[in-house]
Design an enzyme around this catalytic site. Structure first.
Site, mmCIF file in Angstrom:
data_model
loop_
_atom_site.group_PDB
_atom_site.id
_atom_site.type_symbol
_atom_site.label_atom_id
_atom_site.label_comp_id
_atom_site.label_asym_id
_atom_site.label_seq_id
_atom_site.Cartn_x
_atom_site.Cartn_y
_atom_site.Cartn_z
ATOM 1 N N HIS A 117 0.806 -1.224 0.000
ATOM 2 C CA HIS A 117 0.000 0.000 0.000
ATOM 3 C C HIS A 117 0.840 1.275 0.000
ATOM 4 C CE1 HIS A 117 -3.200 -2.730 2.006
ATOM 5 N NE2 HIS A 117 -3.239 -2.819 0.694
ATOM 6 N N SER A 219 -2.394 -9.717 10.643
ATOM 7 C CA SER A 219 -3.404 -9.216 9.714
ATOM 8 C C SER A 219 -4.712 -9.972 9.912
ATOM 9 C CB SER A 219 -2.948 -9.378 8.260
ATOM 10 O OG SER A 219 -3.983 -8.987 7.369
#
Length: 274
Positions: A117, A219
């Site tokens: 990202h 995550s």
């Protein structure tokens, strides 16, 4: 840092990972030990980050984002890698894929790294696409908004480097020399990850086959951005180990799902490999 008396499943997972080529996927839970909060861990408050569509819609939205992000940068910009980051740098997996924008894996020395990202330390102009340093922009924001940090430095941080703050009407935001709006060079919600990054990650996961392993650390796999690599590993018959406090969307695909701290687990894994 090591696990005290690992449970049988932890012990088996550590042995499996220590003996195979690895691809590692990390999320916000890995950076909590560096003082950066996560979005979805136990005890996290519900948060709605600004989307790309909101950011580009109006100058007011950009003002609101940068006013908050300028405050949040004072904390994220000073964060340092924790034991988990350093353990992964030492393990040097075939590829380290991170969903985090904090740059701490690179700071710790990880070499084969894809910041899926982007990095919040970089800034891009949405008109001319010129990239620049966040540090330079921060100095300009300080000069344009004297006293802003002192007045609002108490507000709560968010995982993506901004803060909870409502009144941002007086904040002054500079623009690129070309006149275009500036945006952190990160993938906002509503944006797509650049295809070359995705392709590199898919290739590394597919290369693992039956002989390698995919480790997910910190995550929840809530967004497809990371979950797709877990699905691809499962399709290829690659063993998957998920280390995360709380349920994830990939649990059903995992060979091992462990509710232990990332830093402790990764420290133990590094010790076994060494």
């Amino acid at each position: 840092m090591s696990l005290a008396a690992p449970l049988p499943a932890e012990d088996e997972a550590l042995d499996l990972l220590a003996s195979r080529p690895l691809v590692v996927l990390t999320g916000a839970g890995l950076s909590t030990d560096s003082g950066i909060p996560d979005y979805r861990g136990p005890g996290s408050r519900a948060r709605a980050p600004m989307t790309y569509q909101e950011f580009v819609a109006t100058p007011e939205a950009q003002q609101r984002y940068w006013a908050r992000s300028h405050l949040g940068w004072q904390r994220m910009g000073r964060a340092e890698p924790n034991a988990g980051h350093h353990a992964l740098a030492g393990l040097d997996p075939a590829l380290l894929i991170t969903q985090n924008v904090d740059g701490l894996h690179a700071f710790a020395g990880s070499r084969r790294l894809v910041a899926l990202h982007g990095r919040v330390a970089d800034v891009v102009c949405l008109t001319c696409r010129t990239t620049s340093s966040r540090a330079a922009l921060e100095a300009e924001l300080d000069a344009l908004n004297p006293g802003w940090l002192e007045r609002h430095g108490w507000v709560e941080s968010r995982p993506d480097g901004d803060v909870d703050l409502d009144d941002t009407r007086d904040f002054v935001v500079p623009r690129c020399p070309c006149g275009g709006p500036l945006k952190p060079d990160v993938v906002f919600f509503g944006e797509n990850v650049p295809p070359d990054r995705v392709a590199r990650c898919y290739a590394a996961v597919e290369a693992l086959g039956h002989d390698g392993a995919l480790l997910v650390a910190g995550s929840s796999l809530t967004v497809m951005s990371g979950l797709r690599f877990v699905k691809r590993a499962a399709q290829g018959g690659t063993p998957i180990v998920i280390v995360n406090r709380g349920a994830t969307r990939g649990d059903a695909l995992a060979s091992y799902k462990l509710e232990v701290g990332c830093s402790e687990f990764l420290g133990e894994l590094a010790a076994r490999v060494a």
